[in-house]
Design a protein around this motif. Structure first.
Motif, PDB file in Angstrom:
ATOM      1  N   LEU A  83      38.365  31.061  35.357  1.00 43.26           N
ATOM      2  CA  LEU A  83      39.432  30.738  36.305  1.00 43.26           C
ATOM      3  C   LEU A  83      40.602  30.055  35.604  1.00 43.26           C
ATOM      4  O   LEU A  83      41.769  30.350  35.882  1.00 43.26           O
ATOM      5  CB  LEU A  83      38.889  29.850  37.422  1.00 43.26           C
ATOM      6  CG  LEU A  83      37.959  30.528  38.432  1.00 43.26           C
ATOM      7  CD1 LEU A  83      37.355  29.497  39.379  1.00 43.26           C
ATOM      8  CD2 LEU A  83      38.693  31.605  39.228  1.00 43.26           C
ATOM      9  N   ASN A  84      40.303  29.142  34.691  1.00 43.39           N
ATOM     10  CA  ASN A  84      41.371  28.477  33.933  1.00 43.39           C
ATOM     11  C   ASN A  84      42.161  29.479  33.103  1.00 43.39           C
ATOM     12  O   ASN A  84      43.390  29.407  33.018  1.00 43.39           O
ATOM     13  CB  ASN A  84      40.779  27.402  33.016  1.00 43.39           C
ATOM     14  CG  ASN A  84      40.418  26.134  33.768  1.00 43.39           C
ATOM     15  OD1 ASN A  84      41.045  25.802  34.769  1.00 43.39           O
ATOM     16  ND2 ASN A  84      39.409  25.427  33.302  1.00 43.39           N
ATOM     17  N   LYS A  85      41.459  30.402  32.492  1.00 44.17           N
ATOM     18  CA  LYS A  85      42.111  31.394  31.634  1.00 44.17           C
ATOM     19  C   LYS A  85      43.123  32.221  32.405  1.00 44.17           C
ATOM     20  O   LYS A  85      44.178  32.593  31.877  1.00 44.17           O
ATOM     21  CB  LYS A  85      41.050  32.308  31.005  1.00 44.17           C
ATOM     22  CG  LYS A  85      41.628  33.388  30.105  1.00 44.17           C
ATOM     23  CD  LYS A  85      40.537  34.226  29.473  1.00 44.17           C
ATOM     24  CE  LYS A  85      41.139  35.322  28.596  1.00 44.17           C
ATOM     25  NZ  LYS A  85      40.087  36.156  27.962  1.00 44.17           N
ATOM     26  N   TYR A  86      42.820  32.497  33.675  1.00 44.06           N
ATOM     27  CA  TYR A  86      43.698  33.346  34.471  1.00 44.06           C
ATOM     28  C   TYR A  86      44.583  32.554  35.438  1.00 44.06           C
ATOM     29  O   TYR A  86      45.166  33.120  36.358  1.00 44.06           O
ATOM     30  CB  TYR A  86      42.870  34.388  35.229  1.00 44.06           C
ATOM     31  CG  TYR A  86      42.369  35.481  34.309  1.00 44.06           C
ATOM     32  CD1 TYR A  86      43.170  36.571  34.004  1.00 44.06           C
ATOM     33  CD2 TYR A  86      41.124  35.390  33.705  1.00 44.06           C
ATOM     34  CE1 TYR A  86      42.731  37.559  33.138  1.00 44.06           C
ATOM     35  CE2 TYR A  86      40.676  36.369  32.834  1.00 44.06           C
ATOM     36  CZ  TYR A  86      41.486  37.448  32.557  1.00 44.06           C
ATOM     37  OH  TYR A  86      41.050  38.421  31.690  1.00 44.06           O
ATOM     38  N   GLY A  87      44.672  31.246  35.217  1.00 49.99           N
ATOM     39  CA  GLY A  87      45.621  30.447  35.979  1.00 49.99           C
ATOM     40  C   GLY A  87      45.144  29.968  37.332  1.00 49.99           C
ATOM     41  O   GLY A  87      45.958  29.596  38.179  1.00 49.99           O
ATOM     42  N   PHE A  88      43.811  29.962  37.549  1.00 49.72           N
ATOM     43  CA  PHE A  88      43.277  29.502  38.828  1.00 49.72           C
ATOM     44  C   PHE A  88      42.455  28.229  38.657  1.00 49.72           C
ATOM     45  O   PHE A  88      41.512  27.972  39.405  1.00 49.72           O
ATOM     46  CB  PHE A  88      42.406  30.591  39.465  1.00 49.72           C
ATOM     47  CG  PHE A  88      43.126  31.892  39.693  1.00 49.72           C
ATOM     48  CD1 PHE A  88      44.102  31.990  40.667  1.00 49.72           C
ATOM     49  CD2 PHE A  88      42.838  33.008  38.919  1.00 49.72           C
ATOM     50  CE1 PHE A  88      44.775  33.190  40.877  1.00 49.72           C
ATOM     51  CE2 PHE A  88      43.503  34.208  39.117  1.00 49.72           C
ATOM     52  CZ  PHE A  88      44.481  34.300  40.097  1.00 49.72           C
ATOM     53  N   GLY A  89      42.816  27.431  37.679  1.00 43.34           N
ATOM     54  CA  GLY A  89      42.042  26.231  37.369  1.00 43.34           C
ATOM     55  C   GLY A  89      42.055  25.182  38.462  1.00 43.34           C
ATOM     56  O   GLY A  89      41.201  24.292  38.479  1.00 43.34           O
ATOM     57  N   ASP A  90      43.024  25.265  39.389  1.00 38.41           N
ATOM     58  CA  ASP A  90      43.119  24.273  40.464  1.00 38.41           C
ATOM     59  C   ASP A  90      42.268  24.628  41.678  1.00 38.41           C
ATOM     60  O   ASP A  90      42.265  23.885  42.667  1.00 38.41           O
ATOM     61  CB  ASP A  90      44.582  24.120  40.909  1.00 38.41           C
ATOM     62  CG  ASP A  90      45.460  23.541  39.802  1.00 38.41           C
ATOM     63  OD1 ASP A  90      44.915  22.812  38.954  1.00 38.41           O
ATOM     64  OD2 ASP A  90      46.672  23.830  39.786  1.00 38.41           O
ATOM     65  N   LEU A  91      41.557  25.742  41.620  1.00 37.85           N
ATOM     66  CA  LEU A  91      40.735  26.153  42.762  1.00 37.85           C
ATOM     67  C   LEU A  91      39.621  25.136  43.000  1.00 37.85           C
ATOM     68  O   LEU A  91      38.853  24.817  42.101  1.00 37.85           O
ATOM     69  CB  LEU A  91      40.128  27.530  42.500  1.00 37.85           C
ATOM     70  CG  LEU A  91      39.295  28.122  43.638  1.00 37.85           C
ATOM     71  CD1 LEU A  91      40.190  28.495  44.812  1.00 37.85           C
ATOM     72  CD2 LEU A  91      38.507  29.342  43.158  1.00 37.85           C
ATOM     73  N   LYS A  92      39.531  24.629  44.220  1.00 39.64           N
ATOM     74  CA  LYS A  92      38.503  23.643  44.554  1.00 39.64           C
ATOM     75  C   LYS A  92      37.140  24.326  44.660  1.00 39.64           C
ATOM     76  O   LYS A  92      37.039  25.430  45.205  1.00 39.64           O
ATOM     77  CB  LYS A  92      38.844  22.949  45.871  1.00 39.64           C
ATOM     78  CG  LYS A  92      40.101  22.084  45.814  1.00 39.64           C
ATOM     79  CD  LYS A  92      40.364  21.444  47.160  1.00 39.64           C
ATOM     80  CE  LYS A  92      41.535  20.460  47.080  1.00 39.64           C
ATOM     81  NZ  LYS A  92      42.793  21.125  46.705  1.00 39.64           N
ATOM     82  N   PRO A  93      36.090  23.684  44.170  1.00 43.96           N
ATOM     83  CA  PRO A  93      34.758  24.298  44.224  1.00 43.96           C
ATOM     84  C   PRO A  93      34.337  24.698  45.630  1.00 43.96           C
ATOM     85  O   PRO A  93      33.659  25.711  45.812  1.00 43.96           O
ATOM     86  CB  PRO A  93      33.847  23.199  43.660  1.00 43.96           C
ATOM     87  CG  PRO A  93      34.738  22.396  42.767  1.00 43.96           C
ATOM     88  CD  PRO A  93      36.075  22.398  43.442  1.00 43.96           C
ATOM     89  N   ALA A 138      41.303  43.729  38.752  1.00 45.77           N
ATOM     90  CA  ALA A 138      40.476  42.588  39.146  1.00 45.77           C
ATOM     91  C   ALA A 138      41.300  41.313  39.228  1.00 45.77           C
ATOM     92  O   ALA A 138      41.092  40.480  40.120  1.00 45.77           O
ATOM     93  CB  ALA A 138      39.328  42.415  38.156  1.00 45.77           C
ATOM     94  N   ALA A 139      42.245  41.140  38.310  1.00 44.35           N
ATOM     95  CA  ALA A 139      43.087  39.943  38.324  1.00 44.35           C
ATOM     96  C   ALA A 139      43.953  39.900  39.577  1.00 44.35           C
ATOM     97  O   ALA A 139      44.134  38.839  40.190  1.00 44.35           O
ATOM     98  CB  ALA A 139      43.959  39.903  37.070  1.00 44.35           C
ATOM     99  N   ARG A 140      44.474  41.054  39.977  1.00 43.84           N
ATOM    100  CA  ARG A 140      45.286  41.094  41.201  1.00 43.84           C
ATOM    101  C   ARG A 140      44.431  40.791  42.429  1.00 43.84           C
ATOM    102  O   ARG A 140      44.863  40.080  43.341  1.00 43.84           O
ATOM    103  CB  ARG A 140      45.960  42.462  41.343  1.00 43.84           C
ATOM    104  CG  ARG A 140      47.043  42.735  40.317  1.00 43.84           C
ATOM    105  CD  ARG A 140      47.921  43.901  40.731  1.00 43.84           C
ATOM    106  NE  ARG A 140      47.176  45.139  40.857  1.00 43.84           N
ATOM    107  CZ  ARG A 140      46.999  46.008  39.858  1.00 43.84           C
ATOM    108  NH1 ARG A 140      47.502  45.745  38.657  1.00 43.84           N
ATOM    109  NH2 ARG A 140      46.328  47.127  40.047  1.00 43.84           N
ATOM    110  N   ARG A 141      43.219  41.324  42.443  1.00 44.30           N
ATOM    111  CA  ARG A 141      42.334  41.071  43.578  1.00 44.30           C
ATOM    112  C   ARG A 141      41.944  39.597  43.644  1.00 44.30           C
ATOM    113  O   ARG A 141      41.915  38.997  44.715  1.00 44.30           O
ATOM    114  CB  ARG A 141      41.070  41.934  43.473  1.00 44.30           C
ATOM    115  CG  ARG A 141      41.327  43.418  43.540  1.00 44.30           C
ATOM    116  CD  ARG A 141      41.994  43.815  44.845  1.00 44.30           C
ATOM    117  NE  ARG A 141      42.181  45.256  44.908  1.00 44.30           N
ATOM    118  CZ  ARG A 141      42.847  45.879  45.847  1.00 44.30           C
ATOM    119  NH1 ARG A 141      43.416  45.198  46.812  1.00 44.30           N
ATOM    120  NH2 ARG A 141      42.970  47.196  45.832  1.00 44.30           N
ATOM    121  N   LEU A 142      41.632  39.029  42.492  1.00 46.68           N
ATOM    122  CA  LEU A 142      41.254  37.616  42.475  1.00 46.68           C
ATOM    123  C   LEU A 142      42.402  36.751  42.974  1.00 46.68           C
ATOM    124  O   LEU A 142      42.190  35.782  43.715  1.00 46.68           O
ATOM    125  CB  LEU A 142      40.842  37.193  41.065  1.00 46.68           C
ATOM    126  CG  LEU A 142      40.422  35.725  40.912  1.00 46.68           C
ATOM    127  CD1 LEU A 142      39.217  35.410  41.796  1.00 46.68           C
ATOM    128  CD2 LEU A 142      40.104  35.404  39.454  1.00 46.68           C
TER     129      LEU A 142
END
Length: 348
Positions: free
Chosen positions: A167-177, A292-296
């Motif tokens: 998630l961090n690699k693709y810029g979603f590191g702030d996603l809450k668990p 997959a990145a667009r879907r995520l």
């Protein structure tokens, strides 16, 4: 001093050495690397079959599992404990599905001692196994009969390291668990898998770059792996036997003419079929990764929006079931399209 000739077929040898490492890992785990996983639920135990070799990958994420059995236990506390050992019911369940020499992954360190001393079965417990257990906990609603029971905070948090890394690699590191849903896990896993199917060729491709430097004076150290694989394909099939992705003159710039002119000098250096297989796998993986990145991104956007609508107060967090249900609704719509478009079977 005379220079030694460049070893022929080295790229293919590197690839074979990679496969040998998988064989070594499989021998270490037993049963060809396929392990049995003992998963504990609030009311009983489940047994899953899993490709244990994938646990050994860096920043590994959960891969497909196969449910072998689930049994409820009236007195689960005494089914597996230091005081009582392994109950007859649980022992029979494990013995029924364990193969000779197969490793059993367990969710608690003390279970290793209990099972190995009572049943003589080799057990595995480590950080990688706990990553797998995290995934099973978050997906148990879909995997085991009593999986609809609410997840505890300990089960959900913290997010597994492999998940956080991707998630961090693709810029979603702030996603809450607490926003993570089944489909976000699966989409993230697909991203990890597509990256892996490119990255696993890195060693052999970087070695190939040394050939380019030595023969053509092309410095490929900073090249992307797919660009490097494309150059190797140009040298293996100089007559255009296979269509390559991209505008090649634009991709390689001044090096394009060198690759075309020097192609005959590389005859016999690379194993053409091995290079073709690697290139095809990398191209396919990159295409799927893009989808997959667009879907995520759309899944995470939906999860964040719903979470914000419900509010981030403690009262809203206590109603995690509502968040999960809403997110899963949107997520499954996106995942259905992802599976259809990407043809996951060609990657897993």
């Amino acid at each position: 001093m005379e220079e030694k000739p460049i070893a022929k077929g080295k790229v293919a040898v590197e690839e074979e050495e990679y496969e040998d490492r998988d064989d070594d890992d499989g021998a270490q785990l037993g049963n060809g690397g396929v392990i049995l996983v003992l998963f504990e639920t609030p009311t009983g135990f489940a047994l899953f079959s899993y490709d244990g070799i994938k646990l050994l990958r860096p920043h590994a994420l959960m891969h497909p599992v196969w449910l072998k059995d689930f049994q409820a236990f009236e007195d689960k506390a005494s089914a597996l404990s230091l005081d009582t050992g392994v109950s007859e019911q649980l022992a029979g369940m494990i013995r029924r599905f364990i193969c000779p020499g197969q490793t059993l992954a367990v969710g608690k360190q003390e279970y290793v001692t209990i099972i190995q001393s009572n049943l003589g079965i080799k057990c595995l417990w480590n950080a990688e196994v706990m990553e797998l257990m995290w995934g099973l906990n978050n997906l148990k609603e879909h995997l085991v009969p009593d999986g609809k029971s609410e997840l505890s905070k300990e089960d959900c948090l913290p997010m597994c390291e492999g998940m956080k890394f991707t998630l961090n690699k693709y810029g979603f590191g702030d996603l809450k668990p607490e926003m993570v849903t089944r489909s976000i896990i699966e989409a993230t896993g697909l991203l990890y898998e597509t990256d892996y199917h490119v990255r696993k060729h890195g060693e052999s491709m970087r070695y190939a770059g040394k050939h380019l430097k030595k023969i053509s004076g092309i410095n490929a150290e900073d090249w992307d792996l797919l660009k490097l694989a494309t150059a190797i394909m140009m040298l293996c099939y100089p007559n255009g036997e296979y269509k390559l992705v991209g505008n090649l003159p634009e991709l390689f710039g001044d090096d394009y003419s060198k690759l075309v002119d020097d192609a005959p000098k590389y005859k016999g250096i690379f194993r053409k079929l091995s290079c073709l297989r690697a290139y095809a796998e990398m191209v396919r993986s990159r295409r799927i990764r893009s989808k997959a990145a667009r879907r995520l991104d759309s899944l995470v956007t939906a999860a964040e929006r719903i979470y914000d609508e419900l509010g981030s107060t403690s009262a809203a967090r206590s109603d995690q079931t509502r968040v999960t249900l809403h997110c899963s609704y949107y997520a499954r719509l996106h995942l259905h399209a992802l599976v259809f478009d990407a043809d996951i079977k060609s990657v897993w």
